[in-house]
Design a protein around this motif. Structure first.
Motif, PDB file in Angstrom:
ATOM      1  N   UNK A 159       1.793 -27.662 -32.795  1.00 36.25           N
ATOM      2  CA  UNK A 159       1.437 -27.635 -31.376  1.00 36.25           C
ATOM      3  C   UNK A 159       2.749 -27.575 -30.602  1.00 36.25           C
ATOM      4  N   UNK A 160       2.795 -26.731 -29.595  1.00 33.57           N
ATOM      5  CA  UNK A 160       3.985 -26.587 -28.756  1.00 33.57           C
ATOM      6  C   UNK A 160       3.639 -27.006 -27.336  1.00 33.57           C
ATOM      7  N   UNK A 161       4.549 -27.713 -26.683  1.00 39.12           N
ATOM      8  CA  UNK A 161       4.369 -28.040 -25.271  1.00 39.12           C
ATOM      9  C   UNK A 161       5.725 -28.166 -24.606  1.00 39.12           C
ATOM     10  N   UNK A 198      -0.742 -32.999 -36.319  1.00 35.20           N
ATOM     11  CA  UNK A 198       0.157 -31.865 -36.512  1.00 35.20           C
ATOM     12  C   UNK A 198       1.476 -32.145 -35.793  1.00 35.20           C
ATOM     13  N   UNK A 199       2.555 -31.541 -36.250  1.00 35.72           N
ATOM     14  CA  UNK A 199       3.826 -31.710 -35.540  1.00 35.72           C
ATOM     15  C   UNK A 199       3.743 -31.144 -34.121  1.00 35.72           C
ATOM     16  N   UNK A 200       4.354 -31.846 -33.183  1.00 38.26           N
ATOM     17  CA  UNK A 200       4.458 -31.392 -31.799  1.00 38.26           C
ATOM     18  C   UNK A 200       5.883 -30.918 -31.572  1.00 38.26           C
ATOM     19  N   UNK A 256       6.682 -37.329 -20.433  1.00 35.39           N
ATOM     20  CA  UNK A 256       6.943 -38.395 -21.404  1.00 35.39           C
ATOM     21  C   UNK A 256       5.697 -38.939 -22.078  1.00 35.39           C
ATOM     22  N   UNK A 257       4.557 -39.010 -21.384  1.00 30.44           N
ATOM     23  CA  UNK A 257       3.355 -39.562 -22.011  1.00 30.44           C
ATOM     24  C   UNK A 257       2.808 -38.654 -23.106  1.00 30.44           C
ATOM     25  N   UNK A 258       3.115 -37.359 -23.039  1.00 28.97           N
ATOM     26  CA  UNK A 258       2.704 -36.450 -24.115  1.00 28.97           C
ATOM     27  C   UNK A 258       3.344 -36.901 -25.426  1.00 28.97           C
ATOM     28  N   UNK A 259       4.611 -37.257 -25.370  1.00 29.87           N
ATOM     29  CA  UNK A 259       5.328 -37.714 -26.566  1.00 29.87           C
ATOM     30  C   UNK A 259       4.846 -39.084 -27.009  1.00 29.87           C
ATOM     31  N   UNK A 260       4.665 -39.975 -26.050  1.00 24.75           N
ATOM     32  CA  UNK A 260       4.259 -41.343 -26.369  1.00 24.75           C
ATOM     33  C   UNK A 260       2.890 -41.395 -27.042  1.00 24.75           C
ATOM     34  N   UNK A 261       1.977 -40.504 -26.663  1.00 25.76           N
ATOM     35  CA  UNK A 261       0.612 -40.554 -27.192  1.00 25.76           C
ATOM     36  C   UNK A 261       0.417 -39.723 -28.460  1.00 25.76           C
ATOM     37  N   UNK A 262       1.413 -38.905 -28.838  1.00 25.69           N
ATOM     38  CA  UNK A 262       1.245 -37.983 -29.966  1.00 25.69           C
ATOM     39  C   UNK A 262       1.257 -38.741 -31.286  1.00 25.69           C
ATOM     40  N   UNK A 263       0.321 -38.431 -32.173  1.00 22.88           N
ATOM     41  CA  UNK A 263       0.202 -39.116 -33.458  1.00 22.88           C
ATOM     42  C   UNK A 263       1.077 -38.514 -34.557  1.00 22.88           C
ATOM     43  N   UNK A 264       1.356 -37.234 -34.456  1.00 25.85           N
ATOM     44  CA  UNK A 264       2.107 -36.551 -35.507  1.00 25.85           C
ATOM     45  C   UNK A 264       3.605 -36.587 -35.281  1.00 25.85           C
TER      46      UNK A 264
END
Length: 170
Positions: free
Chosen positions: A18-20, A39-41, A49-57
């Motif tokens: 996933x790309x962001x 999946x890797x982000x 910042x919350x996109x990174x904080x909430x990501x499981x992969x």
């Protein structure tokens, strides 16, 4: 029911990557909140910042913003070697080719207007109308859609499309 593709199961998409690269809260709210993927982000430092904080992969830093070139210059290290193209989607396409991704599936590409006069999907920091000295009418053009339908686009998005066509042709 499971399809013969490993990334689609029971009608849900399970991507390999996933790309962001969008730094706006709306990106988190529209595309990350309550999403549970391992999946890797792949992200640029400009991501919200919350996109990174909430990501499981796993998290993978990729410098794609043109302003980040000074980091490579100061460190004396070239990080990606990925062709930037006129849009982030072009950059990601080149990245996908370099890692030999197959198949490559893009969702929500900004190559034509989907409705009204907005040029990106909701959840990006640039969903507003065009803000330029050139009137919207002078920026517009007509293009053929995937199924031959007539779509409203603009000359910037048309350059993204032409880049894809030329890159694939070569």
């Amino acid at each position: 029911q499971t399809t013969n593709r490993r990334f689609i199961k029971d009608g849900k998409v399970f991507p390999d990557l996933v790309f962001s690269f969008d730094g706006d809260y709306a990106n988190f709210h529209e595309h990350f909140e309550n999403v549970e993927l391992s999946a890797p982000l792949v992200f640029d430092p400009t991501i919200y910042w919350q996109c990174l904080e909430s990501w499981l992969g796993p998290l993978v830093l990729m410098l794609v913003h043109p302003a980040n070139a000074w980091i490579e210059e100061k460190l004396g290290v070239k990080f990606s070697g990925v062709n930037s193209g006129p849009s982030i989607s072009n950059t990601l396409f080149d990245f996908a080719l370099k890692i030999k991704a197959n198949p490559i599936i893009f969702v929500g590409q900004d190559l034509a207007y989907s409705s009204g006069d907005r040029y990106h999907v909701s959840g990006t920091h640039v969903t507003e109308k065009w803000d330029s000295d050139i009137t919207l009418e002078k920026q517009l053009c007509i293009v053929k859609g995937q199924h031959g339908e007539t779509l409203l686009s603009n000359f910037s998005m048309l350059t993204y499309h032409h880049w894809f066509e030329e890159f694939i042709r070569v």
